[in-house]
Design a protein around this motif. Structure first.
Motif, short mmCIF file in Angstrom:
data_model
loop_
_atom_site.label_atom_id
_atom_site.label_comp_id
_atom_site.label_asym_id
_atom_site.label_seq_id
_atom_site.Cartn_x
_atom_site.Cartn_y
_atom_site.Cartn_z
N ILE A 247 0.84 -1.20 0.00
CA ILE A 247 0.00 0.00 0.00
C ILE A 247 0.87 1.25 0.00
O ILE A 247 0.62 2.21 -0.74
N TRP A 248 1.92 1.24 0.84
CA TRP A 248 2.81 2.40 0.92
C TRP A 248 3.55 2.60 -0.41
O TRP A 248 3.75 3.73 -0.86
N LYS A 249 3.95 1.51 -1.04
CA LYS A 249 4.66 1.63 -2.32
C LYS A 249 3.77 2.26 -3.38
O LYS A 249 4.23 3.00 -4.24
N GLU A 250 2.47 1.96 -3.33
CA GLU A 250 1.54 2.54 -4.30
C GLU A 250 1.23 3.99 -3.96
O GLU A 250 1.05 4.82 -4.85
N ALA A 251 1.17 4.29 -2.65
CA ALA A 251 0.76 5.64 -2.23
C ALA A 251 1.86 6.67 -2.35
O ALA A 251 1.60 7.84 -2.65
N VAL A 252 3.12 6.26 -2.11
CA VAL A 252 4.22 7.21 -2.13
C VAL A 252 4.63 7.51 -3.58
O VAL A 252 4.88 6.59 -4.35
N PRO A 253 4.65 8.78 -3.99
CA PRO A 253 5.05 9.13 -5.35
C PRO A 253 6.45 8.62 -5.67
O PRO A 253 7.31 8.52 -4.80
N GLU A 254 6.67 8.32 -6.93
CA GLU A 254 7.95 7.75 -7.36
C GLU A 254 9.13 8.63 -6.98
O GLU A 254 10.17 8.15 -6.56
N ALA A 255 8.94 9.96 -7.11
CA ALA A 255 10.04 10.88 -6.83
C ALA A 255 10.42 10.90 -5.36
O ALA A 255 11.51 11.35 -5.00
N MET A 256 9.53 10.42 -4.49
CA MET A 256 9.78 10.49 -3.05
C MET A 256 10.30 9.18 -2.48
O MET A 256 10.74 9.13 -1.34
N GLY A 258 12.93 7.46 -2.87
CA GLY A 258 14.33 7.44 -2.45
C GLY A 258 14.57 8.15 -1.14
O GLY A 258 15.63 8.02 -0.54
N SER A 259 13.58 8.93 -0.68
CA SER A 259 13.74 9.68 0.56
C SER A 259 13.06 9.00 1.74
O SER A 259 13.07 9.50 2.85
N MET A 260 12.44 7.84 1.49
CA MET A 260 11.73 7.14 2.54
C MET A 260 12.12 5.68 2.55
O MET A 260 12.34 5.06 1.51
N LEU A 261 12.20 5.11 3.74
CA LEU A 261 12.45 3.69 3.88
C LEU A 261 11.12 2.96 3.88
O LEU A 261 10.29 3.15 4.77
N LEU A 262 10.89 2.11 2.88
CA LEU A 262 9.58 1.48 2.74
C LEU A 262 9.60 0.00 3.10
O LEU A 262 8.61 -0.68 2.94
N SER A 263 10.71 -0.52 3.59
CA SER A 263 10.75 -1.95 3.87
C SER A 263 11.52 -2.23 5.14
O SER A 263 12.41 -3.05 5.18
N ARG A 264 11.17 -1.53 6.18
CA ARG A 264 11.88 -1.70 7.45
C ARG A 264 11.20 -2.79 8.26
O ARG A 264 10.01 -2.99 8.16
#
Length: 264
Positions: A247-256, A258-264
Motif C-alpha cells: 500500500i505504501w509503495k503505491e501511495a508514495v510518489p515515485e520521486a519520493m 528514495g527519501s523514505m524507507l519502505l521496507s523496514r
C-alpha cells in the motif's frame, strides 16, 4: 458534467458543460485544453498584465473577477484586502485579483493556466493552502532553533520543507534529524499541511539581495534514505506487514521513494 471556476473570495463565476462520453484524447486535448467555463450572467472576467492593464485576447495574464458575489475584503487584514480587492477601472464594482493565470479563448471561454510565478498559494488534493503559513508555523514551533524554512511542492501534492538551522543549534546530523522528526508532531496544523519530508541544508539559496530563491529551492535534491543493518527482508514480514508495504509503495510518489524507507 459541469466544470466550474471560482475562488472562495468570489464563489463560482464561470461554468461550462461537457458530455460524460467526451473523449479528450480522441480530440488531441489534455487537461489544460478544457475550459474553466464561460462567465455567468452579471459576472465579468478580465485578463491583465502586471500593471493591471488589459491584455489582448488569447494572451496569458492574471485573472480578475467581478460580480455580485465578490467579497469586500478579508476580516481584519486591511493591507491584504487593499492589494487583492480593487475598484473596477472599466466598470462599476469591485474586482478580485485571483493570483491565477489564464487567458480568454476567442469564443470567450476562460482557460486556466496556473498560479503567478513566485506565488505561495497552492492547491493540495483540492484544498488551497499558503506555503508561507506553514513556514511561519515551522519557525515558531522551532523556538529559534531554525533560521529559515522554505516549503515547496514536489510531485504534484507532496509537501517538502527545506530548513536552515540557526547558528550553534543542533550542529551534528543525528541531532538535526531527531529534532526534525519531532517537529512534525509539534506543528499545530491539519495533517494535509504538515510536510512529508524535512530536509536540513547548510545554506538556502539566495539572490543578490539576500532573499531566498524559491525556484532554486525547488531544484534542490531530496536526500536518499539509507538502509540500516537491521533491515528486514520482505520474506521476514508477516502477511499484514507485506500488505501495508505494498500500500505504501503505491501511495508514495515515485520521486519520493528514495527519501523514505519502505521496507523496514
Amino acid at each position: 458534467l459541469y466544470n466550474s471556476y471560482g475562488p472562495a473570495e468570489s464563489i463560482t463565476c464561470t461554468k461550462t458543460e461537457a458530455s460524460l462520453d467526451f473523449d479528450a484524447d480522441a480530440h488531441g486535448l489534455n487537461d489544460t485544453d478544457i475550459p474553466a467555463g464561460y462567465p455567468l450572467p452579471n459576472y465579468s472576467v478580465y485578463i491583465v498584465d502586471l500593471n493591471v492593464d488589459l491584455v489582448p485576447q488569447v494572451s496569458t495574464g492574471e485573472i480578475l473577477i467581478g460580480g455580485p458575489s465578490v467579497s469586500v475584503g478579508y476580516l481584519n487584514q486591511e493591507k491584504l484586502s487593499a492589494s487583492k480587492f480593487i475598484s473596477n477601472p472599466w466598470d462599476m464594482g469591485i474586482l478580485y485579483r485571483t493570483g491565477d493565470t489564464g487567458y480568454l479563448r476567442s469564443d470567450g471561454a476562460l482557460m486556466f493556466k496556473g498560479r503567478i510565478a513566485g506565488d505561495t498559494q497552492v492547491k493540495i488534493r483540492g484544498i488551497r493552502i499558503d506555503l508561507q503559513d506553514i513556514e511561519s508555523c515551522i519557525l515558531e514551533a522551532s523556538e529559534a532553533a531554525l533560521h529559515e524554512a522554505i516549503v515547496s511542492v514536489r510531485d504534484g501534492d507532496v509537501l517538502v520543507a527545506h530548513v536552515q538551522f540557526a547558528d550553534r543549534q543542533y550542529d551534528d546530523e543525528v541531532s538535526q534529524q531527531t529534532f526534525l522528526r519531532q517537529m512534525r508532531f509539534l506543528l499545530p496544523l491539519p495533517v494535509y499541511m504538515i510536510p512529508s519530508v524535512f530536509v536540513p541544508v547548510d545554506q538556502l539559496p539566495v539572490n543578490s539581495h539576500g532573499k531566498t530563491k524559491r525556484q532554486a529551492v525547488l531544484s534542490l535534491p531530496l536526500p536518499t534514505a539509507h538502509s540500516n543493518t537491521n533491515k528486514r527482508s520482505e520474506g521476514d514480514l508477516s502477511e499484514t506487514e507485506r500488505k501495508l508495504l505494498e500500500i505504501w509503495k503505491e501511495a508514495v510518489p515515485e520521486a519520493m521513494k528514495g527519501s523514505m524507507l519502505l521496507s523496514r
